[in-house]
Motif scaffolding. Structure first.
Motif, PDB file in Angstrom:
ATOM      1  N   LYS A 508       0.817  -1.210   0.000  1.00  0.00           N
ATOM      2  CA  LYS A 508       0.000   0.000   0.000  1.00  0.00           C
ATOM      3  C   LYS A 508       0.854   1.264   0.000  1.00  0.00           C
ATOM      4  O   LYS A 508       0.379   2.351  -0.339  1.00  0.00           O
ATOM      5  CB  LYS A 508      -0.935   0.024   1.204  1.00  0.00           C
ATOM      6  N   GLU A 509       2.119   1.127   0.377  1.00  0.00           N
ATOM      7  CA  GLU A 509       3.041   2.267   0.397  1.00  0.00           C
ATOM      8  C   GLU A 509       4.425   1.809  -0.047  1.00  0.00           C
ATOM      9  O   GLU A 509       4.821   0.662   0.179  1.00  0.00           O
ATOM     10  CB  GLU A 509       3.148   2.873   1.793  1.00  0.00           C
ATOM     11  N   LEU A 510       5.146   2.730  -0.665  1.00  0.00           N
ATOM     12  CA  LEU A 510       6.559   2.547  -0.984  1.00  0.00           C
ATOM     13  C   LEU A 510       7.299   3.706  -0.329  1.00  0.00           C
ATOM     14  O   LEU A 510       6.962   4.864  -0.558  1.00  0.00           O
ATOM     15  CB  LEU A 510       6.776   2.546  -2.497  1.00  0.00           C
ATOM     16  N   TRP A 511       8.284   3.390   0.498  1.00  0.00           N
ATOM     17  CA  TRP A 511       9.058   4.426   1.172  1.00  0.00           C
ATOM     18  C   TRP A 511      10.455   4.480   0.558  1.00  0.00           C
ATOM     19  O   TRP A 511      11.156   3.474   0.495  1.00  0.00           O
ATOM     20  CB  TRP A 511       9.163   4.131   2.666  1.00  0.00           C
ATOM     21  N   GLY A 512      10.837   5.659   0.080  1.00  0.00           N
ATOM     22  CA  GLY A 512      12.172   5.866  -0.477  1.00  0.00           C
ATOM     23  C   GLY A 512      13.028   6.636   0.502  1.00  0.00           C
ATOM     24  O   GLY A 512      12.783   7.828   0.744  1.00  0.00           O
ATOM     25  N   GLU A 513      14.014   5.995   1.095  1.00  0.00           N
ATOM     26  CA  GLU A 513      14.843   6.639   2.103  1.00  0.00           C
ATOM     27  C   GLU A 513      15.560   7.869   1.558  1.00  0.00           C
ATOM     28  O   GLU A 513      15.812   8.823   2.299  1.00  0.00           O
ATOM     29  CB  GLU A 513      15.854   5.646   2.669  1.00  0.00           C
ATOM     30  N   ARG A 525       0.121   4.186  -2.740  1.00  0.00           N
ATOM     31  CA  ARG A 525      -0.363   3.410  -3.879  1.00  0.00           C
ATOM     32  C   ARG A 525      -1.536   4.122  -4.545  1.00  0.00           C
ATOM     33  O   ARG A 525      -2.451   4.622  -3.886  1.00  0.00           O
ATOM     34  CB  ARG A 525      -0.814   2.014  -3.425  1.00  0.00           C
ATOM     35  N   ARG A 526      -1.502   4.154  -5.862  1.00  0.00           N
ATOM     36  CA  ARG A 526      -2.601   4.701  -6.651  1.00  0.00           C
ATOM     37  C   ARG A 526      -2.986   3.674  -7.707  1.00  0.00           C
ATOM     38  O   ARG A 526      -2.211   3.362  -8.599  1.00  0.00           O
ATOM     39  CB  ARG A 526      -2.194   6.014  -7.329  1.00  0.00           C
TER      40      ARG A 526
END
Length: 527
Positions: A508-513, A525-526
Motif C-alpha cells: 500500500k506504500e513505498l518508502w524511499g529513504e 499506492r494509486r
C-alpha cells in the motif's frame, strides 16, 4: 531541532509577524593597505609536493591550481591529463592539462549567482530585504509565514529551515527547474527559519528565476553578460551547448572498485553519459565550467573589492554584503568560527579570516576548491576532474602553510546529496530470492506529491522501479524483509526502498529513504 511550525528563533510565538533579521553588511571604505604576508618559495615548494602526493593518493587524472596575490599570479601548476583510459591511467598520447583546460567548478558557482544578485541590487532592480514573493508571485513554501517573510537575502545563505539537499534528486530524475520550484511547497521544514544552517541547491533556482526576470535573459546568458565577459573569462560557461563546442575540456571521473572488494581506481565518465545534461538543471547552484586562468580573474575581482583592472563591476558595499557572515555553521577549537555568508563560506580565525567555497559535481565527476584571504589580498583555486577530497585537502594545506593553522576544514561541505555519492552495491543484495511475499503483490504505481509516480513492475529477471519524467528503470535488489536497493542505471548511485503491506498482503506504500525530504519519503499506492 525546533519545528518551524511551532516555534520561531528568539522565542517568537507562532503568529508573530517579525522574522529574525540578519545584521547589515559593514560599510567599507578605501583604507591604506598594509604590506601583505608573503607567499614564500618554501611554501610554493611544499604546496607542489602536497599536490603531487594528493595526485597519487586519490588517483587524480588531472589537476590545475593557481595562487594569486594582489593582482599578480604567483604560480600556476598543472598535472595529469584530461581523461584516463579504462584502466584509470593517463596514456602517453593523452591530452595534458594546461591553464586553459576547462573543469566543472560545482557549487563555487553559487558565488557567481550571488554576485549577479548583488549587481541587480546595486542597479536598483532588487532589494536584499525585499520579499521574494514581491517579485515571484507564485513562490510558495510549506509554511505560509515563511513564504511571506522569505527575503532575497535568504536565497543563497542556507538558513531556510528546510532539510539539506532537498529536492536534488528531482533533477536526476529529469524534472525541470520550474517543477523543482513548485515542489518547494511540499518540503516540510525541519528547523526554525533563519535559525539553523542546512545546505541547499534547489533554492538557488530562485536566484536564477529572479535574474532572468530582471534581465530578460536566460540565467546562463545573464551570467555571461553580467560577469564573465566584463572579467574576460572567455574559457568559462554555464551553457551545455557552448561547452559542447569547446576543446580542451576535462572529462569527469569517479573513484570506484573494478569489482567488489577490490581497490578503487579512477573510472572515466562515459562520453555519452545520459545524466551529464541533467547537471545543468540546477545551473545557478553548480553548473559553471571554467579554467584555472579564468578563476584567477574571479579571485582578483573579489580580492579587489569589486574592482578589476581599474573598472568597478560591483561597489564595495555590495561586495561586503556578499562576504558578511549570515548563519553559523559550526565552531572548532581553538578559536575558529565557520559561517555561511552569501554564496561564500566565512571562516573567522587568527591571524586572518578566510572566504572560501568548494564544489563537487556528482553528475559531472569533478571537484574544486577556492579560498581567499581578503586581508592579505591572496587566494588559491584548485580544479580537478575527479570526485574526491583532493582539491579540499590542497586548499586546507595552503591555509595551514600560509596562515599557520587549519583555517579551512577539508570536506566540511559535501556537495552531493547522500544518494548521489558513489557506493558499492551491498553483497547481500539479490533479486527476489528469499522474499517471503509474492512479488506480484508489490507491483503497482506509488505517488509522492513532489517526485510524482513511481511504478513497480515485474519483469523477467525480477522487480524493477520506474522513476520520474525520464522513466529511469532500475532493478530492485532484495536486501531483507521488504527492503530493497536500486542502482540507478549506468551510475554508481544507490537508492533504498521499503514496502508497507495492507492487511491483504498487498503493497500500500513505498518508502524511499533517499526521498525523505517530502512526506518523509512516502509514496502512496494509486490504482
Amino acid at each position: 531541532m525546533a519545528d518551524s511550525r511551532t516555534s520561531r528563533p528568539g522565542g517568537q510565538a507562532r503568529g508573530s509577524r517579525r522574522a529574525p533579521r540578519p545584521h547589515p553588511a559593514p560599510r567599507m571604505g578605501r583604507q591604506a593597505r598594509a604590506p601583505v604576508r608573503p607567499v614564500t618559495p618554501a611554501l610554493l615548494r611544499a604546496l607542489r609536493e602536497e599536490a603531487g602526493r594528493l595526485h597519487v593518493k586519490y588517483q587524480v587524472p588531472g589537476m590545475a591550481y593557481a595562487i594569486v596575490q594582489e593582482e599578480q599570479t604567483l604560480t600556476t601548476q598543472c598535472l595529469g591529463c584530461l581523461r584516463t583510459n579504462d584502466a584509470g591511467q593517463c596514456p602517453a598520447n593523452a591530452s595534458r592539462v594546461n591553464a586553459d583546460t576547462v573543469f566543472g567548478i560545482g557549487s563555487i558557482t553559487k558565488s557567481f549567482t550571488a554576485t549577479q544578485l548583488a549587481r541587480l541590487v546595486e542597479e536598483g532592480k532588487l532589494g536584499w530585504e525585499e520579499p521574494v514573493r514581491q517579485h515571484l508571485r507564485g513562490f510558495t513554501l510549506f509554511d505560509p509565514w515563511v513564504t511571506q517573510e522569505f527575503r532575497v537575502s535568504d536565497i543563497a545563505s542556507h538558513r531556510s529551515g528546510l532539510p539539506e539537499y532537498c529536492l536534488d534528486l528531482m533533477s536526476v530524475l529529469g524534472f525541470e527547474r520550474d517543477a523543482m520550484l513548485r515542489a518547494l511547497r511540499h518540503v516540510e521544514p525541519v528547523a526554525s527559519f533563519r535559525g539553523t544552517y542546512a545546505y541547499q541547491n534547489s533554492l538557488l533556482l530562485l536566484a536564477g528565476k529572479l535574474i532572468e526576470q530582471k534581465t530578460g535573459l536566460d540565467w546562463e546568458e545573464a551570467l555571461a553578460r553580467q560577469l564573465l565577459s566584463p572579467l574576460g573569462m572567455s574559457r568559462s560557461t554555464a551553457s551545455p551547448k557552448v561547452l559542447a563546442g569547446w576543446d580542451n575540456v576535462a572529462s569527469g571521473h569517479f573513484l570506484l572498485p573494478l569489482e567488489e572488494g577490490q581497490p578503487e581506481r579512477a573510472v572515466p565518465m562515459p562520453e555519452d553519459w545520459p545524466y551529464f545534461p541533467l547537471l545543468f538543471t540546477e545551473g545557478p547552484a553548480g553548473a559553471l565550467y571554467s579554467s584555472v586562468k579564468d578563476m584567477v580573474r574571479w579571485m582578483r575581482f573579489h580580492l579587489g573589492r569589486g574592482t578589476f583592472d581599474g573598472s568597478t563591476l560591483l561597489g564595495e558595499e555590495g561586495m561586503a554584503f556578499l562576504h558578511c557572515p549570515r548563519i553559523p555553521m559550526f565552531f572548532t577549537l581553538p578559536a575558529m568560527a565557520m559561517s555561511y555568508a552569501t554564496g561564500w563560506i566565512h571562516t573567522s580565525s587568527a591571524p586572518a579570516p578566510v572566504l572560501w567555497h568548494n564544489g563537487a559535481t556528482a553528475l559531472g565527476g569533478m571537484s574544486a576548491s577556492l579560498g581567499l584571504v581578503p586581508d592579505e589580498r591572496t587566494g588559491l583555486v584548485v580544479l580537478t576532474n575527479i570526485l574526491s577530497p583532493a582539491a579540499d585537502e590542497l586548499l586546507s594545506k595552503f591555509a595551514e602553510l600560509y596562515l599557520g593553522g587549519p583555517a579551512v576544514a577539508p570536506r566540511v561541505l559535501q556537495e552531493a546529496a547522500p544518494a548521489l555519492r558513489p557506493h558499492a552495491p551491498s553483497p547481500r543484495a539479490v533479486r527476489t530470492r528469499g522474499l517471503e511475499v509474492d512479488a506480484v503483490k508489490l507491483c503497482g504505481t506509488f505517488v509522492n506529491p513532489a517526485y510524482g509516480p513511481f511504478r513497480v513492475k515485474q519483469q523477467k529477471d525480477g522487480l524493477v522501479v520506474i522513476m520520474g519524467p525520464l522513466k529511469l528503470t532500475a532493478p530492485l535488489e532484495h536486501l531483507e524483509g521488504l527492503r530493497f536497493q536500486a542502482l540507478l542505471p549506468g551510475t554508481p548511485f544507490l537508492l533504498t526502498f521499503q514496502f508497507v503491506l495492507d492487511d491483504k498482503g498487498r503493497a500500500k506504500e513505498l518508502w524511499g529513504e533517499d526521498f525523505a525530504d517530502v512526506e518523509r519519503g512516502r509514496f502512496l499506492r494509486r490504482d
